[in-house]
Design an enzyme around this catalytic site. Structure first.
Site, PDB file in Angstrom:
ATOM      1  N   ASP A 220      14.717  41.470   8.054  1.00 16.74           N
ATOM      2  CA  ASP A 220      14.315  42.736   8.662  1.00 16.74           C
ATOM      3  C   ASP A 220      13.056  43.218   7.948  1.00 16.74           C
ATOM      4  OD1 ASP A 220      14.012  45.343   9.557  1.00 16.74           O
ATOM      5  OD2 ASP A 220      16.157  45.804   9.483  1.00 16.74           O
ATOM      6  N   HIS A 221      11.949  43.238   8.689  1.00 16.37           N
ATOM      7  CA  HIS A 221      10.657  43.572   8.066  1.00 16.37           C
ATOM      8  C   HIS A 221      10.551  45.045   7.690  1.00 16.37           C
ATOM      9  CE1 HIS A 221       6.910  42.361   6.604  1.00 16.37           C
ATOM     10  NE2 HIS A 221       6.438  41.661   7.628  1.00 16.37           N
ATOM     11  N   ARG A 222      11.509  45.869   8.100  1.00 20.85           N
ATOM     12  CA  ARG A 222      11.511  47.256   7.648  1.00 20.85           C
ATOM     13  C   ARG A 222      11.893  47.356   6.171  1.00 20.85           C
ATOM     14  NH1 ARG A 222      15.668  49.819  11.853  1.00 20.85           N
ATOM     15  NH2 ARG A 222      16.767  47.953  11.105  1.00 20.85           N
TER      16      ARG A 222
END
Length: 464
Positions: free
Chosen positions: A434-436
């Site tokens: 998850d790039h968040r």
């Protein structure tokens, strides 16, 4: 007097369940806690135990029906009357309330709150009419319950899982005679098979393993494998159960978490040698320690060094929640679709303990008996598409997790080693995150940490 059994809440607040099959028929005599039906929820197939003893008067639904929680499933008649004198009206009201709200599946019949069991027990001790009823209750009690009976002390029933109880039933083995060898006191399939071998019964474990492995290896549902009728141009399959919930979860994950996938091909020759040496070690006979177990151990070590991969994005609270434990999900392809059972506190396990947990998890998953509670609370997952001969892929995150590692197939290839070209065992790792929560550098560091353990398993001794 008739008694209705309504479909109870099977866990997770699921609103309905599909009736897979009846295990009884109208007119059958049913004992307390006898399994009467198999139902499939959105997460698992569950055997329903009867909270009543009596004769089956009516089956209200047919196999394939979707039954709402609270709907009448089955009606019993001819229940055994109480041997004592009529009780007070408030006791009758309390008992009727208990009948209207059956206990949750897996816990057996709900405990009675009135004084009637005590009177029945006294009648049993004095040879009264209650003796047969108490014997039936004792024989039918759930394996993890303690049942009041006419001795000075209660008897604890042996603990086991539904597939193990079915195996013992098929073999005609009383689980009370089987010794649990594990630290948890749970009777496993291996315990039953070992007892069967001692008493001269043939449990056919090898043939059964082959059947379950073949079913899991295909990754197809029962419905998807149906043959079309002559002249039929299309087949319509209802979207239900595990496949429906898996699809919903994957769509939710794909459109809420920005996925990034990175790949790394690793020389795992030393891991393969380790696995081979452990397999040949007689002291580890009975433990299936494979590449998956070593990868799971590597993941647990790497997560300790890269906590952002062991976290979740809590949008409601506006927080990133980092976990200081690893509940490791292991994706399993079953006849009813893909499920991800969880190994709690996997980071606290040894390599052998992890291997045993993975083996047990796979056996239960293939049987379709994984409970909903075993598929929640994961913090990171592993999926092994290498068993299908696939080298790499882009796995989708489980909702609530920030990382999932895919294991590709192991291939023997020419590879640079110590300055020369040699045939080596290599495998491609696919990490989606998850790039968040995780940027490219963090994801790469995690993947390299996993790879280093697989390249040199002895390096695990240096990590913490």
């Amino acid at each position: 007097m008739s008694q209705d059994f309504r479909l109870p809440d099977l866990g997770e607040g699921l609103p309905d369940a599909e009736l897979v099959s009846w295990l009884v028929a109208e007119g059958d005599e049913v004992a307390l806690n006898q399994n009467i039906a198999e139902v499939e929820t959105a997460k698992a197939v569950i055997e329903l135990p009867s909270p009543f003893a009596g004769t089956v008067q009516k089956l209200h639904h047919a196999a394939g029906d979707v039954v709402e929680v609270g709907e009448v499933l089955i009606t019993f008649g001819g229940g055994e009357p109480d041997a004592a004198a009529p009780a007070a009206a408030d006791e009758d009201a309390a008992e009727e309330e208990e009948k209207a709200t059956p206990n949750l599946v897996g816990y057996g019949a709900a405990p009675r709150k009135s004084a009637r069991p005590q009177r029945r027990a006294r009648a049993a001790r004095t040879g009264g009419a209650g003796t047969g009823a108490e014997t039936a209750v004792l024989e039918a009690a759930p394996h993890d319950a303690i049942v009041e009976q006419p001795l000075e002390r209660p008897i604890e029933r042996p603990r086991s899982t539904p597939p193990v109880r079915k195996l013992a039933k098929d073999l005609g083995i009383d689980l009370a005679l089987v010794e649990a060898t594990g630290a948890t006191g749970l009777i496993t399939r291996a315990d039953v098979e070992a007892y069967a071998a001692r008493v001269g019964l043939d449990a056919h474990p090898a043939a059964d393993e082959a059947r379950t492995a073949g079913a899991a290896g295909t990754g197809q549902s029962v419905a998807a494998g149906r043959e079309a009728a002559p002249g039929e141009r299309v087949t319509r399959i209802p979207i239900r159960g595990v496949r429906k919930v898996t699809a919903q979860a994957m769509v939710r994950s794909a459109f809420t978490a920005p996925h990034v996938t990175t790949f790394h091909t690793v020389d795992i020759t030393e891991t393969m040698r380790l696995v081979a040496s452990l397999k040949a070690d007689r002291s580890l006979e009975g433990h299936r320690i494979g590449v998956m177990a070593v990868a799971a151990k590597a993941v647990c070590l790497a997560l300790g060094r890269n906590p952002s991969l062991n976290a979740k994005w809590d949008a409601d609270a506006g927080e990133i929640v980092e976990h200081h434990y690893v509940n490791l999900g292991i994706a399993a392809a079953t006849e009813r679709g893909l499920i991800v059972p969880v190994i709690p506190d996997a980071d606290a396990m040894t390599l052998v303990e992890l291997a045993d947990a993975i083996t047990e998890l796979a056996q239960v998953a293939r049987s379709g008996k994984t409970p909903p509670s075993a598929m929640t609370g994961g913090t990171f997952s592993i999926t092994n598409f290498g068993v299908f001969g696939v080298e790499a892929g882009t796995p989708i995150l489980n909702p609530g997790e920030s990382g999932i590692l895919g294991l590709g197939s192991v291939a023997r290839r020419p590879w640079e080693h110590d300055g020369e070209i040699a045939l080596r065992d290599v495998m491609t790792l696919s990490l989606s995150f998850d790039h968040r929560l995780v940027d490219g550098a963090e994801g790469s560091r995690f993947l390299v940490d996993v790879a280093r353990v697989l390249e040199e398993p002895g390096r695990a001794m240096l990590l913490r």
